[in-house]
Write an enzyme that holds these catalytic residues in place. Sequence first.
Site, PDB file in Angstrom:
ATOM      1  N   HIS A 149      36.441  24.076 -49.691  1.00 37.78           N
ATOM      2  CA  HIS A 149      34.717  23.687 -50.141  1.00 37.78           C
ATOM      3  C   HIS A 149      33.496  24.503 -49.845  1.00 37.78           C
ATOM      4  CE1 HIS A 149      37.739  21.125 -51.081  1.00 37.78           C
ATOM      5  NE2 HIS A 149      37.423  20.494 -52.046  1.00 37.78           N
TER       6      HIS A 149
ATOM      7  N   HIS B 189      31.493  23.618 -55.394  1.00 37.93           N
ATOM      8  CA  HIS B 189      31.935  22.137 -54.987  1.00 37.93           C
ATOM      9  C   HIS B 189      33.928  22.863 -53.871  1.00 37.93           C
ATOM     10  CE1 HIS B 189      33.718  18.684 -53.668  1.00 37.93           C
ATOM     11  NE2 HIS B 189      35.228  19.594 -54.798  1.00 37.93           N
TER      12      HIS B 189
ATOM     13  N   GLU C 284      37.440  -6.496 -46.282  1.00 38.43           N
ATOM     14  CA  GLU C 284      38.357  -6.221 -45.171  1.00 38.43           C
ATOM     15  C   GLU C 284      38.397  -4.906 -44.985  1.00 38.43           C
ATOM     16  OE1 GLU C 284      38.641  -8.178 -47.886  1.00 38.43           O
ATOM     17  OE2 GLU C 284      39.397  -9.584 -47.729  1.00 38.43           O
TER      18      GLU C 284
ATOM     19  N   HIS D  82      48.540 -14.821 -53.941  1.00 39.77           N
ATOM     20  CA  HIS D  82      48.344 -14.919 -52.285  1.00 39.77           C
ATOM     21  C   HIS D  82      49.712 -14.922 -51.305  1.00 39.77           C
ATOM     22  CE1 HIS D  82      44.592 -16.239 -52.983  1.00 39.77           C
ATOM     23  NE2 HIS D  82      43.622 -16.263 -52.531  1.00 39.77           N
TER      24      HIS D  82
HETATM   25  C1  LIG Z   1      38.773   8.830 -51.592  1.00 41.02           C
HETATM   26  C2  LIG Z   1      38.692   9.485 -52.506  1.00 41.02           C
HETATM   27  N1  LIG Z   1      38.358   9.628 -53.831  1.00 41.02           N
HETATM   28  C3  LIG Z   1      38.651  11.508 -53.967  1.00 41.02           C
HETATM   29  C4  LIG Z   1      38.112  12.388 -52.934  1.00 41.02           C
HETATM   30  C5  LIG Z   1      38.410  13.809 -54.001  1.00 41.02           C
HETATM   31  N2  LIG Z   1      37.520  14.093 -53.659  1.00 41.02           N
HETATM   32  C6  LIG Z   1      37.073  15.299 -52.762  1.00 41.02           C
HETATM   33  S1  LIG Z   1      35.275  15.512 -52.937  1.00 41.02           S
HETATM   34  C7  LIG Z   1      35.237  14.642 -54.470  1.00 41.02           C
HETATM   35  C8  LIG Z   1      33.699  14.243 -54.889  1.00 41.02           C
HETATM   36  C9  LIG Z   1      32.859  15.826 -54.180  1.00 41.02           C
HETATM   37  O1  LIG Z   1      31.645  15.048 -54.449  1.00 41.02           O
HETATM   38  P1  LIG Z   1      30.711  14.901 -53.223  1.00 41.02           P
HETATM   39  O2  LIG Z   1      30.572  13.381 -52.401  1.00 41.02           O
HETATM   40  O3  LIG Z   1      28.448  15.076 -53.820  1.00 41.02           O
HETATM   41  O4  LIG Z   1      30.483  16.312 -52.299  1.00 41.02           O
HETATM   42  P2  LIG Z   1      29.995  17.693 -52.487  1.00 41.02           P
HETATM   43  O5  LIG Z   1      30.080  17.940 -53.996  1.00 41.02           O
HETATM   44  O6  LIG Z   1      28.668  17.548 -52.670  1.00 41.02           O
HETATM   45  O7  LIG Z   1      30.261  18.314 -51.672  1.00 41.02           O
HETATM   46  C10 LIG Z   1      35.849  14.163 -54.657  1.00 41.02           C
HETATM   47  C11 LIG Z   1      35.986  13.017 -56.134  1.00 41.02           C
HETATM   48  C12 LIG Z   1      38.653  12.308 -51.631  1.00 41.02           C
HETATM   49  N3  LIG Z   1      38.621  12.870 -51.324  1.00 41.02           N
HETATM   50  N4  LIG Z   1      38.476  11.076 -51.736  1.00 41.02           N
END
Ligand SMILES: Cc1ncc(C[n+]2csc(CCOP(=O)(O)OP(=O)(O)O)c2C)c(N)n1
Length: 690
Positions: free
Chosen positions: A55, A286, A435, A497
């Site tokens: 990334h 990204h 939690e 529960h």
């Molecule tokens: C709990 C979770 N869900 C999904 C992902 C997969 N994932 C990695 S980055 C991302 C989203 C990227 O958007 P952002 O947080 O804005 O990061 P940027 O594009 O700015 O690098 C996702 C959905 C993850 N790492 N963790």
Amino acid sequence: MTMPDRILAASATLAQPSRFPATATSPAAHAEHDRMANAIRALAMDAVERAKAGHPGLPMGAADIATVLFTRFLKFDPTDSGWPDRDRFVLSAGHGSMLIYALLYLLGYETMTIDEIKRFRQTGSLTPGHPEHGHTPGIETTTGPLGQGLANAVGMAIAERHLAALFGNDVVDHTTYVLASDGDLMEGISQEAIALAGHLKLKKLIVLFDDNGISIDGPLALADSVDQVKRFEAAGWAATRIDGHDPAAIAAALEAAKTSERPSLVACRTTIGFGAPIKAGTEKAHGSPLGAEEIAAARAKLGWSAAAFEIPADILAPWRAAGKRGAPARLAWDMRLAALDPKKRAEFERRMAGELGESLAAAVATVKQKLAEAPKEIATRSASEFALEALVPALPAMIGGSADLTGSNNTRAKTMKTLSATDYAGRFIHYGVREHGMAAAMNGMALHGGIIPYSGTFLVFSDYCRPAIRLAALMGQRVIHVMTHDSIGLGEDGPTHQPVEQLAALRAIPNLKVFRPCDAVETVECWQLALESKNAPSVLALTRQNLPQLRLGFEANNRCTHGAYELVAADGGEAVVSLFASGSEVAIAVAAQKLLAGRGVRARVVSVPCFELLLAAPAAERAAIVGHAGVNVAVEAGIRQGWDAIIGSDGTFVGMNGFGASGPYKELYAHFGITPERVAEAALAGLKES
Ligand SMILES: Cc1ncc(C[n+]2csc(CCOP(=O)(O)OP(=O)(O)O)c2C)c(N)n1
């Protein structure tokens, strides 16, 4: 060098004119800042390109923020990445791992060589896809599952306030910084975390939000329209929005945050993939390599002419100087620690090393002695409370809590004061109905050091904590989850529960110890094992309903050490039947053993409080515990999954096949056929077949 010599030498370093811009307003200072930030961008582009995965967008977009933070604010010393009073930096958006790897290299962390950067994402490298705590020096917590890092940071900030209240600002005075992305803030856990942080007024927690408006699917506007500044303000934070590419604005916001009486959010407007001429500002930056052409164009745009993985000496020098910036503070801290009252200092060092001290064994023995003298027919949740009354005073590192079920989980010892914004010295945290945030904050406290966090909720809600428990296991952190109401034995609250699959699901997590004690004695023994489990989290699954005390008489030895043991031997010769059970079903197995004895069948009972310890025991030990009876029967008020490793696939299981029901618990046990009679029948049927 003696200590004062080291201090003098360090002070001399400080007295020299800094190579760093004090403010980034002059054109020369701005130019130097840009070149330093571009070093991060270049390394991120190059490493992702070489790995053919990763990334680049976040490191390139957040490079300005990171440069200001690491060269002018963050207190750290690369020669001692575990310095207790260092500021913590959490890259909550773990997918942007090249940001922290680039920083560690540029700042001079010895293990983070340029070769490791070149080996980004390769097997065995110090630069895995997402940052891993305990694997790479300088990584404060394992991140990747979005939202977790932010919630860990809340725990770190709680730990800092608590230890500062106990040991004084001379030795505990640091800030926790977080870099969080849109994804971090969209995850539900972030709401739990920021609400708790705001409520506790954790003023030394500063979140830098990489506000780039882009996530994987495209513009954030596709899925989100929250005003994060207002959201954080509503949760009691100081919040501001700035241009995340303006070093002066970043520095000013950090200065303001450092003097705030509340936790701070700095929403930094950035461009994802900053510098990449075509892909910047789009989701294309990204999560995939930019490609040779785009990288060449980005280099030209940024004015970066060095070859791949090369950092020009005149840029590396100020970075390395930034890496040395913390040494004087670190040495001054050494002196302050040395000046601390020797007893206090020893206690601080012992706690930060995670050592338990001598008092645990004595506290456990006292509890067992009392139970031997006056056996108790109580629920294991009450037995846990009884144990905690002795353990909590003996182990000052224990910080308890509950997710709004204090009276049900029995996790509060009488001596515990509430940890609050007005009294950080308290040892009991009311986490609220949060939690997931609770479990992640506990990870942060354990990672910070000096604290052994434990807390409570219902076992069925372990599902709400699971992602954080998994990370505790992955990171090898000692956090202890008291999870009560552990079966249909909770009765009338019904199937919503009543945990059925939760024990199996938790046992499926590697490096997590799931304890299910059968009585008051096993409960304190399991507490002891959980506390001694320095490199693994534990769950204590405890009952709501009363159970007889099956372990009578005093025995100093902890019989749960190997996870299982023969509780009742067969009468009159070798057993033909082995009955296995955990927790509340052990008493049922013991009653079944009596029924079988009445029928002339020799059966033994093996209590199995912890699968993981049994399965990890040496083979001979394990074989001796499991035994060699022709018929194995297991009984547990949960699903079968996992038991085959102990009873074999030809063993018989008496337990649950589906969800529970609402009703008085004794009726439910009869309704679902988890009774001594049914266990005895299963054994007899097994004998007939064999
Ligand atoms: C709990 C979770 N869900 C999904 C992902 C997969 N994932 C990695 S980055 C991302 C989203 C990227 O958007 P952002 O947080 O804005 O990061 P940027 O594009 O700015 O690098 C996702 C959905 C993850 N790492 N963790």
